[in-house]
Motif scaffolding. Structure first.
Motif, mmCIF file in Angstrom:
data_model
loop_
_atom_site.group_PDB
_atom_site.id
_atom_site.type_symbol
_atom_site.label_atom_id
_atom_site.label_comp_id
_atom_site.label_asym_id
_atom_site.label_seq_id
_atom_site.Cartn_x
_atom_site.Cartn_y
_atom_site.Cartn_z
ATOM 1 N N ASN A 71 0.023 -9.445 -5.047
ATOM 2 C CA ASN A 71 -0.222 -8.060 -4.669
ATOM 3 C C ASN A 71 0.242 -7.117 -5.773
ATOM 4 O O ASN A 71 -0.469 -6.184 -6.160
ATOM 5 C CB ASN A 71 0.591 -7.746 -3.399
ATOM 6 N N ILE A 77 -7.779 -5.038 -2.230
ATOM 7 C CA ILE A 77 -7.090 -3.745 -2.197
ATOM 8 C C ILE A 77 -8.159 -2.701 -2.430
ATOM 9 O O ILE A 77 -8.920 -2.785 -3.400
ATOM 10 C CB ILE A 77 -6.013 -3.626 -3.287
ATOM 11 N N ALA A 126 0.836 -1.208 0.000
ATOM 12 C CA ALA A 126 0.000 0.000 0.000
ATOM 13 C C ALA A 126 0.867 1.253 0.000
ATOM 14 O O ALA A 126 0.486 2.285 -0.561
ATOM 15 C CB ALA A 126 -0.927 -0.016 1.205
ATOM 16 N N ASN A 158 -5.263 -2.548 2.346
ATOM 17 C CA ASN A 158 -4.833 -3.777 1.672
ATOM 18 C C ASN A 158 -4.999 -4.890 2.693
ATOM 19 O O ASN A 158 -4.312 -4.917 3.712
ATOM 20 C CB ASN A 158 -3.376 -3.642 1.216
ATOM 21 N N ILE A 218 -3.838 3.723 -2.013
ATOM 22 C CA ILE A 218 -4.377 2.480 -1.452
ATOM 23 C C ILE A 218 -4.796 2.791 -0.019
ATOM 24 O O ILE A 218 -3.957 3.100 0.828
ATOM 25 C CB ILE A 218 -3.331 1.361 -1.486
#
Lengths: 485, 461
Positions: B123, B35, A86, B45, B42
């Motif tokens: 990912n 996500i 992220a 997640n 983001i």
């Protein structure tokens, strides 16, 4: 277990995380019973336990959860890995509002744990209600009981350790009937808080349920032979059975700070409210004061401490019609202040909650309440209404994606003409624009009309989370509202 | 893994039999990754690996269920769950009808819908998909939101009636990409659904978003006058209405309880436009189908409406037991609904916009917060959202603020249907409430319905 969790928190902090927290659920129990036309259609119980871990790394969140705690280290590592990914796409690094390190405990008031009550006694309660509802004109009769009991242990890298024991009881009963055209109409009664009460099995007052069983059957039978709701503009007088939902949908959701900041835009929607509006937007008439009160002892919107480890608070949202506050958690208040380039929020409002160990905390309503007013009781408000309709019961609700407009269908309507209740109407609906509607608030009932309605199924977030909360609301009147469409 | 699951269920079955308990065991395992994007970053997640075991105990007409989140190493905990369910059923109240415990006459295993490449997508690849779908479309004011939800779903069931079991495993992805204007508050959307990795197509999503952005960035939105419009629904809107029809339309139990706009007298009669043919078709892999229902009934194509004629209600086993009907293989967590396409050669948004038109058309791709106003009349209400367009008869296009539609499904799918696209698309309707349950409805790319009333029109977003 807690020592082990704290050890892993330290380890992940050492690996570069700026913040770590863990919510361990030693157990969460649920029990749901549904009686439908005398059949116990649902008799389900569940029990779960597990751990949810939230890691903040370079301004980005990662989360991981599992019921299998044999490899706890792997779970913490996964949360960190998720945060690392992220962190590759950050626009405004996450910062958390300051809070103290708390060592605290909270238990919701409960005399009798509903999970200690024998199943046979619960079934007997439902059978009793079912028999009460089994009267002439009733086509379908439903009654249900829903119990939750959970223990949550929270620990974070800032030194907080909080243990909570939450017990909730929900109950409702409903009747439906068919009118001469074969159309279905329903009337429902739900457990609500009246005066002092608790959140255990003892909250189920047989006498109150019994009286309300007779009332809803009588009112449903009146609806079955009623004329259709006219299509025109009238004053609408909302009883708590629909006023709670009006508050929920057009104040509660509209003032969740994550929605205002755009965090629900891909799903639940946004809000018409902007950061510039705080302190100046006339949300409603001067008769409107709304608050997020997480301190009422006996409703599901009060939980002691949120899942950021912040104590529940009583925050004014709308002060005499002016927007002044929001439903907030630690992350969003920092982001809002940064984006607005001014201090709108002085710390978290303690509203960040997750529905289970395997979901991440987000801004949720506590008890979104409307303060009682000075316009007397229901009879007083009716007496002072020239052309209106009293509405009760939530039959349908649909809200615009920014909470800017709405359409509600209610179970029953009573037309009011010249200060008198004239007749019952069926299929009542009303619609409006949120700001125009709240600004048309012309009467707010006194404390005698105020009650706390419970909500056990508020949905929000992705992955979706169903939350329990409350609304303390009086009877309110709004003018020039379109009904019957 | 499959063997371990099956061995566990068989051991639990033997335990139940040794205790003289009649039980049905349902195992659900999900490996979910999500996500979530917001404000071009983001925002979350997450992943969850959860195993749920639901134990339903029966004793003649009595029934009770106990569910737990567990893992395969906790066999003793699961056995205690059987004891708990057995204890519950002993104290419960008998039903007024005899519930059926299914008899699986053979073992059934279906892993056709499982693509390990999709289930285990990394990912980094998920992020890359999103970056491709939004490449070059964001700026300081136009923000990216959405989700990339993917995972695997395993269902296994066995009961004390026989040694046979059923086992289903699927993979799925649901993608939503939203671009929204931070100040002006408009939103446009593109969505994807995949059952295998080859179906992931970020370029299509980017193309759709770019097309909508061109309109939304440069056209001042307008408030539409109230009144009647010829409306073209996009796949999300049509799929949502079909989903509601599944609830208050052809569901036999709901009809018997008074929550349907269809009645037994309507079976065999014309209910909708002859352009409407709706099937439950488990041969369509895009719908994440069940080829057997949870009682073991083989599921084949089941017509619901044929050229507008209502073919009949569907019955789950429990509703069939209660109302003395014949179960139709619909004891499933979702159906495989397919609304067949028509003959309009309008299969993309660009084609729709370019299409010659004699009147203004209101394009509504998405209906937000649909709810039922009157189930007996099939009246639903919802607001437009995400990229509506007013396609004017002079060929120009403008952007409308959101509007509200309160209308009967009988009207929307009735004789006012003007045309349906030739091409059909799967629209992912999965909800992430509680357990993972990948679901999609196949609908025509566009459906035009004339003379629908707009009852509320926004003056802003």
């Amino acid at each position: 277990m807690l020592a082990q969790i704290k050890g892993h928190i330290e380890q992940i902090k050492g690996a570069g995380a700026t913040y770590v927290d863990a919510r361990w659920y030693p157990y969460e129990q649920q029990n749901y019973l549904l009686m439908w036309n005398g059949n116990l259609k649902q008799n389900t119980s569940s029990r779960e336990s597990g751990l949810g871990i939230r890691v903040l790394y370079k301004g980005a969140w990662g989360f991981s959860a599992s019921s299998d705690l044999n490899n706890m280290g792997v779970l913490f590592d996964k949360a960190l890995d998720n945060a690392r990914l992220a962190a590759e796409r950050v626009t405004l690094p996450v910062r958390l509002a300051e809070k103290g390190a708390l060592q605290a405990k909270f238990a919701s008031p409960c005399d009798t744990d509903p999970f200690s009550v024998p199943l046979a006694e619960k079934v007997a309660f439902l059978r009793e209600m079912d028999e009460k509802l089994n009267q002439e004109g009733v086509f379908q009769r439903l009654s249900d009981l829903f119990f939750i009991r959970k223990q949550i242990v929270f620990a974070d890298s800032e030194g907080s350790e909080i243990e909570k024991l939450i017990t909730e009881v929900f109950a409702s009963m409903q009747v439906t009937g068919l009118d001469s055209q074969g159309e279905t109409h329903r009337r429902e009664y739900r457990l609500a808080r009246h005066g002092a009460s608790t959140r255990g099995w003892e909250a189920l007052d047989r006498q109150r349920f019994s009286e309300n069983a007779d009332r809803i059957v009588k009112e449903m039978n009146q609806v079955l032979v009623a004329d259709a709701c006219p299509k025109e503009d009238r004053s609408v007088i909302l009883l708590p059975g629909i006023m709670y939902l009006q508050t929920h949908e057009t104040i509660g959701h509209a003032l969740e700070l994550d929605r205002i900041l755009g965090y629900e835009l891909a799903y639940a929607g946004g809000s018409f409210v902007t950061l510039e509006d705080f302190g100046s937007l006339r949300y409603g008439s001067a008769k409107l004061t709304a608050r997020a009160d997480g301190t009422l002892p006996n409703t599901p919107g009060s939980f002691g401490y949120d899942d950021d480890g912040v104590a529940c608070q009583n925050t004014v949202l709308i002060d005499k019609g002016i927007l002044v506050g929001a439903i907030t958690g630690r992350q969003m208040v920092e982001e809002a202040n940064t984006r607005a380039k001014r201090t709108i929020f002085d710390g978290s409002g303690g509203c960040n909650r997750a529905t289970s160990f395997y979901r991440v905390p987000i801004e949720r309503m506590t008890n979104i309440n409307i303060d009682p007013g000075e316009d007397g009781n229901l009879e007083d408000i009716v007496r002072n209404t020239e052309k209106g309709i009293i509405l009760d019961g939530d039959r349908s609700w649909s809200i615009g994606s920014n909470r800017e407009q709405f359409h509600f269908g209610t179970e029953i309507g009573w037309l009011v003409e010249d200060g008198q209740i004239a007749q019952v109407v069926k299929n009542p609906t009303y619609r409006g624009d949120t700001l125009k509607f709240w600004n048309s608030l012309s009467a707010v009932g006194d404390g005698s009309t105020w009650e706390v309605a419970y909500v056990d199924n508020c949905g929000k977030g992705q992955p979706n989370q169903v939350m329990q909360l409350g609304h303390g609301v009086p009877v309110c009147r709004f003018d020039n509202v379109r009904i019957g469409e | 893994m499959k063997d371990r699951i099956v061995h566990t269920l068989q051991e639990l079955r033997r335990y139940a039999l040794s205790k003289d308990c009649e039980v049905a065991l349902s195992y659900h395992e999900e490996d979910s990754y999500l996500i979530r994007f917001a404000n071009s970053a983001i925002s979350l997640n997450t992943n969850e690996h959860l195993i749920r075991l639901e134990i339903t105990a029966h004793a003649d007409r009595r029934r009770a269920s106990f569910a737990l989140i567990t893992d395969l190493g906790k066999i003793d905990e699961m056995k205690q769950g059987i004891d708990t369910a057995a204890e519950m059923v002993a104290h419960t109240q008998p039903l007024t009808y005899q519930p059926t415990i299914p008899l699986f006459t053979e073992t059934f295993i279906d892993e056709d819908g499982y693509d390990p490449a999709l289930a285990q997508i990394s990912n980094a690849r998920r992020l890359e998909y999103f970056n491709q779908a939004a490449r070059g479309l964001e700026n300081d004011e136009i923000r990216l939101s959405g989700i990339f939800s993917s995972g695997s779903n395993t269902l296994a069931m066995i009961n004390t009636q026989s040694e046979h079991f059923q086992y289903f495993k699927t993979s799925d992805t649901q993608v939503t990409v939203v671009l929204s204007h931070e100040r002006l508050k408009w939103e446009v959307i593109a969505e994807g659904s995949a059952q295998n990795i080859a179906e992931l197509d970020p370029a299509r999503l980017r193309s759709e978003l770019a097309f909508l952005l061109e309109r939304y960035q440069y056209d001042a939105p307008q408030q539409l006058p109230l009144g009647k419009y010829d409306i073209v629904f996009g796949p999300a809107a049509t799929a949502d209405m079909i989903t509601f029809m599944n609830w208050i339309g052809f569901n036999g139990g709901m009809m018997k309880r008074g929550f349907s706009f269809l009645s037994e007298e309507m079976v065999g009669g014309k209910v909708f436009s002859d352009r409407i043919t709706l099937l439950d078709d488990p041969d369509r892999p895009e719908t994440f189908p069940f080829k057997r229902d949870f009682t073991g009934i083989e599921r084949n194509t089941y017509p619901l409406f044929q050229a507008g004629v209502f073919q009949g209600f569907v019955w789950s086993q429990d509703d069939a037991d209660e109302f003395s009907a014949q179960p139709t293989g619909h004891t499933v967590s979702h159906k495989s609904l397919v609304l067949q396409g028509g003959n309009a050669p309008v299969n993309t948004l660009e084609e729709l916009v370019k299409m010659p038109r004699e009147v203004d058309l209101l394009y509504i791709p998405f209906l937000h917060y649909m709810n039922i106003v009157n189930p007996s009349k099939g009246i639903i209400t919802a607001s437009s959202r995400f990229g509506a367009l007013l396609l004017k008869k002079d060929g120009t296009v403008s952007v409308p603020y959101n509007v509200r539609l309160t209308q009967s499904l009988l009207d929307i799918f009735g004789d006012r249907v003007a045309w349906l696209s030739e091409a059909c698309v799967p629209y992912n309707t999965s909800q992430s409430y509680e357990r993972r349950n990948p679901t999609a409805v196949i609908v025509p790319a566009f459906m035009r319905v004339n003379d629908l009333e707009i009852s509320h029109s926004n003056a802003s977003y």
